[in-house]
Write a protein that holds these residues in place. Structure first.
Motif, mmCIF file in Angstrom:
data_model
loop_
_atom_site.group_PDB
_atom_site.id
_atom_site.type_symbol
_atom_site.label_atom_id
_atom_site.label_comp_id
_atom_site.label_asym_id
_atom_site.label_seq_id
_atom_site.Cartn_x
_atom_site.Cartn_y
_atom_site.Cartn_z
ATOM 1 N N ASP A 148 0.825 -1.213 0.000
ATOM 2 C CA ASP A 148 0.000 0.000 0.000
ATOM 3 C C ASP A 148 0.855 1.256 0.000
ATOM 4 O O ASP A 148 0.548 2.236 -0.702
ATOM 5 C CB ASP A 148 -0.932 0.009 1.211
ATOM 6 C CG ASP A 148 -2.084 -0.972 1.075
ATOM 7 O OD1 ASP A 148 -2.393 -1.366 -0.068
ATOM 8 O OD2 ASP A 148 -2.683 -1.330 2.109
ATOM 9 N N TRP A 149 1.944 1.247 0.790
ATOM 10 C CA TRP A 149 2.784 2.436 0.892
ATOM 11 C C TRP A 149 3.480 2.727 -0.434
ATOM 12 O O TRP A 149 3.491 3.877 -0.898
ATOM 13 C CB TRP A 149 3.818 2.242 2.002
ATOM 14 C CG TRP A 149 4.619 3.478 2.277
ATOM 15 C CD1 TRP A 149 4.264 4.536 3.065
ATOM 16 C CD2 TRP A 149 5.906 3.791 1.740
ATOM 17 N NE1 TRP A 149 5.251 5.495 3.057
ATOM 18 C CE2 TRP A 149 6.273 5.058 2.255
ATOM 19 C CE3 TRP A 149 6.779 3.118 0.889
ATOM 20 C CZ2 TRP A 149 7.485 5.670 1.937
ATOM 21 C CZ3 TRP A 149 7.988 3.726 0.567
ATOM 22 C CH2 TRP A 149 8.335 4.993 1.087
ATOM 23 N N PHE A 150 4.050 1.708 -1.069
ATOM 24 C CA PHE A 150 4.678 1.914 -2.369
ATOM 25 C C PHE A 150 3.656 2.340 -3.417
ATOM 26 O O PHE A 150 3.927 3.206 -4.259
ATOM 27 C CB PHE A 150 5.391 0.637 -2.830
ATOM 28 C CG PHE A 150 6.793 0.503 -2.332
ATOM 29 C CD1 PHE A 150 7.787 1.373 -2.757
ATOM 30 C CD2 PHE A 150 7.125 -0.490 -1.431
ATOM 31 C CE1 PHE A 150 9.084 1.259 -2.298
ATOM 32 C CE2 PHE A 150 8.430 -0.623 -0.964
ATOM 33 C CZ PHE A 150 9.407 0.255 -1.390
ATOM 34 N N ARG A 151 2.484 1.734 -3.394
ATOM 35 C CA ARG A 151 1.444 2.049 -4.377
ATOM 36 C C ARG A 151 1.013 3.508 -4.236
ATOM 37 O O ARG A 151 0.839 4.220 -5.227
ATOM 38 C CB ARG A 151 0.275 1.094 -4.168
ATOM 39 C CG ARG A 151 -0.715 1.049 -5.292
ATOM 40 C CD ARG A 151 -1.557 -0.222 -5.266
ATOM 41 N NE ARG A 151 -1.834 -0.697 -3.921
ATOM 42 C CZ ARG A 151 -1.655 -1.964 -3.532
ATOM 43 N NH1 ARG A 151 -1.219 -2.869 -4.372
ATOM 44 N NH2 ARG A 151 -1.926 -2.318 -2.295
ATOM 45 N N LYS A 152 0.840 3.965 -2.988
ATOM 46 C CA LYS A 152 0.378 5.333 -2.730
ATOM 47 C C LYS A 152 1.422 6.370 -3.140
ATOM 48 O O LYS A 152 1.079 7.424 -3.720
ATOM 49 C CB LYS A 152 0.048 5.491 -1.249
ATOM 50 C CG LYS A 152 -0.384 6.892 -0.850
ATOM 51 C CD LYS A 152 -0.677 6.979 0.641
ATOM 52 C CE LYS A 152 -1.050 8.402 1.042
ATOM 53 N NZ LYS A 152 -1.315 8.497 2.514
ATOM 54 N N ASN A 153 2.681 6.086 -2.864
ATOM 55 C CA ASN A 153 3.724 7.092 -3.067
ATOM 56 C C ASN A 153 4.430 7.019 -4.417
ATOM 57 O O ASN A 153 4.928 8.044 -4.915
ATOM 58 C CB ASN A 153 4.764 6.974 -1.949
ATOM 59 C CG ASN A 153 4.220 7.395 -0.603
ATOM 60 O OD1 ASN A 153 4.149 8.585 -0.304
ATOM 61 N ND2 ASN A 153 3.827 6.419 0.210
ATOM 62 N N TYR A 154 4.474 5.833 -5.038
ATOM 63 C CA TYR A 154 5.242 5.675 -6.271
ATOM 64 C C TYR A 154 4.494 4.913 -7.356
ATOM 65 O O TYR A 154 5.096 4.490 -8.347
ATOM 66 C CB TYR A 154 6.570 4.970 -5.966
ATOM 67 C CG TYR A 154 7.364 5.675 -4.884
ATOM 68 C CD1 TYR A 154 8.022 6.867 -5.150
ATOM 69 C CD2 TYR A 154 7.402 5.156 -3.588
ATOM 70 C CE1 TYR A 154 8.722 7.534 -4.156
ATOM 71 C CE2 TYR A 154 8.105 5.816 -2.587
ATOM 72 C CZ TYR A 154 8.758 7.007 -2.873
ATOM 73 O OH TYR A 154 9.451 7.677 -1.897
ATOM 74 N N GLY A 155 3.196 4.782 -7.167
ATOM 75 C CA GLY A 155 2.411 4.021 -8.129
ATOM 76 C C GLY A 155 2.390 4.603 -9.525
ATOM 77 O O GLY A 155 2.089 3.895 -10.493
#
Length: 287
Positions: free
Chosen positions: A46-53
């Protein structure tokens, strides 16, 4: 093929690590090497998707090493967020590597640090690897000849390791750092030298770190879709010399002849690997 479990340790001092694993070039899985990294808890799907998706990333399939014009080329591109959702929710052969996410998100380096377990860290080249359930990394050793510390996040990865001296028995293809062997389904009739191979295996879980000594052969399988971070270290000049030699033979000779000869070059490498394995097997039988 004989496989033994990779040791798992915690609380190792730098002196214990040096004497028991680094100097004898013996793999080990640290259970607690990265326990103080922010990344250990922070880096989630979720964190990667939110910030670097929004990043567009290249993805590679099982045909990565197939001969021809697409040799070692990406299979497709996809938004990073869409790819993360794919590997989190379903099996896929698609993997993300040879793409340095830190070039596009340099602030990520603040979430980890070089452990003081060893010196000689390469502070420029560290990479993340992503893969879906069921995807795997073909048997090879790393072209740069570094010691590798591979940390796993969120999910599990199966690891198979073989010492450098097992290369010929593993049907090492000349001018490359790879073998065509399927370690899960060894064909002893077609590849009889595999009967003499000795190696290690283990499962790398969230927050654990594998120490993989220089030039160790390895095969990785994603038990579940997930990701890891590889840090690299050099402890003597011979490792750098080996890296220079590998890069020259790989990018000049191997890729050049693949472009010119295609399948004929691939066939020659496989036949030469078979010939070398036969000689190695004969030595084992005579010993």
């Amino acid at each position: 093929m004989k496989l033994q479990p990779i040791e798992k340790r915690e609380g190792l001092t730098s002196e214990e690590f040096r004497d028991e694993y680094l100097l004898p070039r013996k793999p080990v899985i640290f259970k607690d090497l990265i326990k103080d990294w922010p990344a250990t808890d922070k880096w989630t799907f979720d964190w990667f998707r939110k910030n670097y998706g929004h990043l567009e990333v290249p993805l590679f399939g099982n045909d990565f090493h197939d001969a021809g014009k697409h040799y070692m080329a990406s299979k497709r591109k996809m938004k990073f967020g869409d790819y993360l959702s794919l590997i989190e929710n379903e099996p896929t052969e698609l993997r993300m590597f040879l793409y340095n996410i830190f070039d596009h998100a340099p602030e990520l380096v603040n979430d980890f640090s070089m452990p003081d377990i060893i010196s000689g860290w390469n502070k420029r080249y560290y990479y993340m690897f992503f893969g879906g359930q069921g995807s795997s990394v073909n048997l090879h050793y790393d072209i740069d000849c570094s010691h590798v510390f591979l940390s796993q996040f969120q999910t599990k990865k199966k690891v198979y390791l073989f010492a450098p001296n097992q290369g010929e028995l593993l049907y090492h293809q000349p001018f490359t750092v790879k073998s065509q062997m399927d370690v899960n389904n060894p064909d002893y009739e077609k590849y009889p030298a595999l009967k003499y191979v000795e190696g290690l295996t283990g499962t790398l879980e969230h927050g654990e770190t594998l120490f993989m000594p220089s030039q160790y052969w390895h095969h990785m399988e994603y038990v579940e879709g997930g990701f890891g971070l590889a840090l690299r270290a050099y402890t003597d000049w011979t490792m750098l010399a080996g890296a220079a030699k590998n890069l020259a033979t790989h990018f000049v000779i191997d890729k050049g002849l693949n472009k010119i000869m295609g399948e004929r070059w691939s066939h020659w490498k496989k036949e030469k690997a078979r010939e070398n394995a036969q000689h190695a097997m004969q030595k084992m039988e005579l010993a």
